[in-house]
Design an enzyme around this catalytic site. Structure first.
Site, PDB file in Angstrom:
ATOM      1  N   ASP A 117       0.852  -1.185   0.000  1.00 14.40           N
ATOM      2  CA  ASP A 117       0.000   0.000   0.000  1.00 14.40           C
ATOM      3  C   ASP A 117       0.897   1.248   0.000  1.00 14.40           C
ATOM      4  OD1 ASP A 117      -2.946   0.981   0.418  1.00 14.40           O
ATOM      5  OD2 ASP A 117      -1.841   1.959   2.032  1.00 14.40           O
ATOM      6  N   TYR A 225      -2.062  11.395   2.791  1.00 19.12           N
ATOM      7  CA  TYR A 225      -2.963  11.687   1.667  1.00 19.12           C
ATOM      8  C   TYR A 225      -3.063  13.187   1.396  1.00 19.12           C
ATOM      9  CZ  TYR A 225      -4.619   6.862   1.852  1.00 19.12           C
ATOM     10  OH  TYR A 225      -4.704   5.490   1.816  1.00 19.12           O
ATOM     11  N   HIS A 282      -7.024  -6.514  -1.157  1.00 19.06           N
ATOM     12  CA  HIS A 282      -5.952  -5.511  -1.110  1.00 19.06           C
ATOM     13  C   HIS A 282      -4.980  -5.798   0.024  1.00 19.06           C
ATOM     14  CE1 HIS A 282      -4.047  -1.538  -1.288  1.00 19.06           C
ATOM     15  NE2 HIS A 282      -4.222  -1.454   0.010  1.00 19.06           N
TER      16      HIS A 282
END
Length: 300
Positions: A117, A225, A282
């Protein structure tokens, strides 16, 4: 775990990982690292969002058995690692600089960089920019940044999958939601996204929830982010070829990234191996730990 025996009581995380907790100064911060094994061949493990170094608990012992000294890192803002305030401190330069500084601090002569990730995205950029020499690169469920950008431009479905990134830009609300109730929503999000309902045990989930609920923890995670993602979009040097042997392990039931995100990777990586795991989420190191571990062991 004879190497960890002694008078002091092991922390929860040390017991889960089978590794000793050490603190390493690097890049102006103090990093909480879980170390196992010895020697000059380093396996540097970078976790993703919204996890913690304990996500690597299935991989530590097999890597030690292959002769690696393993460092499972809590990255900037996570766990007991320094948590600087302000999104400016979560720039792409800062995050990749952390990895370069940790490699320097390790004194290793050979490094296998392994990331999942966000950890994989940072590993991509370290390799693309050749910040430090690497022996092997392992990327788990994160596409090359330019391949992702291409898929995002071309696919409405990928835009919808990535909509959470826009939500994370909202001030304060996502921070509150991820941390409230002792990190309950963070735990629920992981549980729903990890494929099998029992993929993450309760003791491991408690680590993830506690990390999100700790003071400033959710904000630090979200600041990746809020800053680094914009740096990635603005970067103009990510087309340089990756020249080291690279393995991509891809859980094909990834909720965040479609397989179209892999298209074109072979043109950007000189020595590439891609292993797709059907029906795996994921969070493939949690969902299919035996398969992921075997693939990585065989590659290194």
């Amino acid at each position: 775990m004879p190497e960890l025996s002694g008078a002091r009581r092991l922390t929860r995380e040390e017991a889960l990982l089978g590794a000793r907790r050490i603190l390493v100064p690097a890049n102006g911060l103090t990093f909480e690292i879980y170390e196992a094994g010895t020697g000059e061949r380093l396996a540097l493990l970078l976790h993703g969002f919204p996890e913690h170094a304990v996500m690597w608990r299935h991989l530590v012992a097999p890597l030690v058995a292959k002769g690696y000294r393993v460092w499972a890192v809590n990255q900037r803002g996570y766990g007991g690692t320094s948590r600087p305030a302000g999104k400016k401190n979560y720039s792409l330069a800062a995050l990749t600089g952390d990895v370069a500084a940790l490699i320097d601090a390790s004194g290793a002569r050979a490094v296998a960089l392994i990331g999942h990730d966000w950890g994989g995205l940072i590993a991509w950029v370290v390799a693309i920019r050749k910040l430090r020499p690497l022996e092997r690169l392992v990327i788990i469920n994160i596409p090359h940044p330019l391949c992702f950008a291409r898929a995002w431009r071309r696919s409405l479905w990928q835009k919808l999958r990535s909509a959470y990134i826009g939500f994370f830009q909202i001030p304060r609300l996502p921070d509150f939601l991820l941390s409230a109730g002792g990190g309950a929503l963070t735990g629920a999000m992981l549980r729903l996204s990890a494929g099998r309902g029992d993929a993450i045990s309760e003791d491991v989930m408690a680590v993830y929830r506690d990390n999100a609920a700790s003071p400033g923890g959710a904000t630090a995670m979200l600041n990746w982010y809020r800053r680094a993602i914009h740096d990635l979009r603005a970067a103009r040097d990510l087309g340089a070829p990756v020249e080291i042997p690279t393995l991509i392990v891809w859980g094909a039931a990834d909720i965040a990234f479609g397989e179209a995100c892999l298209e074109g990777t072979e043109r950007r990586v000189a020595d590439l191996k891609v292993e797709k795991l059907s029906g795996v989420s994921h969070f493939s190191p949690e969902d299919a730990p035996d398969k992921v571990t075997e693939l990585i062991k065989n590659f290194l």
